[in-house]
Motif scaffolding. Structure first.
Motif, short mmCIF file in Angstrom:
data_model
loop_
_atom_site.label_atom_id
_atom_site.label_comp_id
_atom_site.label_asym_id
_atom_site.label_seq_id
_atom_site.Cartn_x
_atom_site.Cartn_y
_atom_site.Cartn_z
N GLU A 62 -37.40 -21.82 6.73
CA GLU A 62 -38.17 -21.59 6.59
C GLU A 62 -39.47 -20.52 6.13
O GLU A 62 -39.88 -21.01 5.63
CB GLU A 62 -39.11 -22.84 8.10
N GLN A 63 -39.22 -19.53 6.64
CA GLN A 63 -39.97 -18.86 6.26
C GLN A 63 -39.49 -18.33 4.31
O GLN A 63 -40.21 -17.57 3.92
CB GLN A 63 -39.42 -17.29 6.92
N LEU A 64 -37.85 -18.16 4.90
CA LEU A 64 -37.61 -18.28 3.02
C LEU A 64 -38.09 -18.98 1.88
O LEU A 64 -38.18 -18.69 0.67
CB LEU A 64 -36.28 -17.69 3.30
N SER A 65 -38.01 -20.61 2.64
CA SER A 65 -38.31 -21.07 1.38
C SER A 65 -39.90 -21.24 0.98
O SER A 65 -40.19 -21.48 0.49
CB SER A 65 -38.26 -22.96 2.04
N GLU A 66 -40.38 -21.26 2.10
CA GLU A 66 -41.87 -20.36 2.02
C GLU A 66 -42.49 -19.77 1.12
O GLU A 66 -43.03 -19.16 0.11
CB GLU A 66 -43.13 -20.31 3.07
N LEU A 67 -41.28 -18.10 0.98
CA LEU A 67 -41.36 -16.91 -0.26
C LEU A 67 -40.30 -17.36 -1.09
O LEU A 67 -40.86 -16.83 -2.10
CB LEU A 67 -40.50 -15.87 0.63
N GLY A 68 -39.93 -18.44 -1.57
CA GLY A 68 -39.65 -18.38 -3.15
C GLY A 68 -38.41 -18.90 -3.24
O GLY A 68 -37.85 -19.01 -4.18
N TYR A 69 -37.57 -19.21 -1.88
CA TYR A 69 -36.44 -19.08 -1.85
C TYR A 69 -35.44 -20.62 -1.08
O TYR A 69 -35.74 -21.12 -0.37
CB TYR A 69 -35.28 -18.13 -0.73
N GLN A 70 -34.93 -21.51 -2.13
CA GLN A 70 -34.10 -22.57 -2.10
C GLN A 70 -33.07 -21.98 -0.52
O GLN A 70 -32.23 -21.06 -0.67
CB GLN A 70 -33.55 -23.48 -2.85
N SER A 71 -33.40 -22.78 0.32
CA SER A 71 -32.61 -22.17 1.64
C SER A 71 -31.54 -23.51 1.98
O SER A 71 -32.01 -24.16 1.85
CB SER A 71 -33.25 -21.81 2.54
N PHE A 72 -30.16 -22.84 2.60
CA PHE A 72 -29.71 -23.98 2.91
C PHE A 72 -28.57 -23.20 3.99
O PHE A 72 -28.27 -21.95 4.49
CB PHE A 72 -27.97 -24.11 2.56
N VAL A 73 -29.44 -24.43 5.68
CA VAL A 73 -28.41 -23.74 6.88
C VAL A 73 -27.47 -24.23 6.98
O VAL A 73 -26.66 -25.17 7.08
CB VAL A 73 -29.52 -24.34 8.24
N VAL A 74 -26.28 -23.13 6.88
CA VAL A 74 -24.76 -23.63 7.35
C VAL A 74 -24.37 -23.28 8.99
O VAL A 74 -24.53 -23.04 9.62
CB VAL A 74 -23.64 -22.59 6.78
N ASN A 75 -24.13 -24.89 8.97
CA ASN A 75 -23.97 -25.77 10.37
C ASN A 75 -21.80 -25.48 10.14
O ASN A 75 -21.16 -26.35 9.49
CB ASN A 75 -24.45 -27.23 10.65
N TYR A 76 -21.57 -24.62 10.59
CA TYR A 76 -19.86 -23.78 10.66
C TYR A 76 -19.61 -24.43 12.13
O TYR A 76 -20.20 -24.84 12.89
CB TYR A 76 -20.03 -22.82 10.24
N ARG A 77 -17.78 -25.30 12.09
CA ARG A 77 -17.06 -25.25 13.62
C ARG A 77 -17.78 -23.89 14.59
O ARG A 77 -16.79 -22.95 13.94
CB ARG A 77 -16.01 -25.51 13.47
#
Length: 77
Positions: A62-77
């Motif tokens: 969320e913080q990175l997206s506010e700074l202009g970075y498209q962010s993806f949280v990886v839900n790995y096993r």
């Protein structure tokens, strides 16, 4: 020889994820009107035992997206 395959059908060892869990990513887009600077994959830690998305993954994305970075949280096993 064939590679070994594990059939994980029952969570009898207290794993973090259920047997039917499939890895995925959650997208946190840049807000409208903010210049896109790049993209980031966030892989939250947990000492190789669990994901810690509530403390590390989601707030960081969320913080990175506010700074202009498209962010993806990886839900790995």
């Amino acid at each position: 020889m064939f590679p070994t395959t594990t059939e994980y059908t029952e969570n009898n060892a207290g794993y973090f994820d259920p047997p039917d869990f499939r890895p995925n990513m959650v997208y946190f887009p840049v807000k409208e009107g903010v210049e896109v600077k790049g993209a980031v994959l966030v892989c939250a830690g947990g000492a190789f035992q669990f994901r810690n998305n509530e403390i590390e993954g989601t707030p960081v994305a969320e913080q990175l997206s506010e700074l202009g970075y498209q962010s993806f949280v990886v839900n790995y096993r």
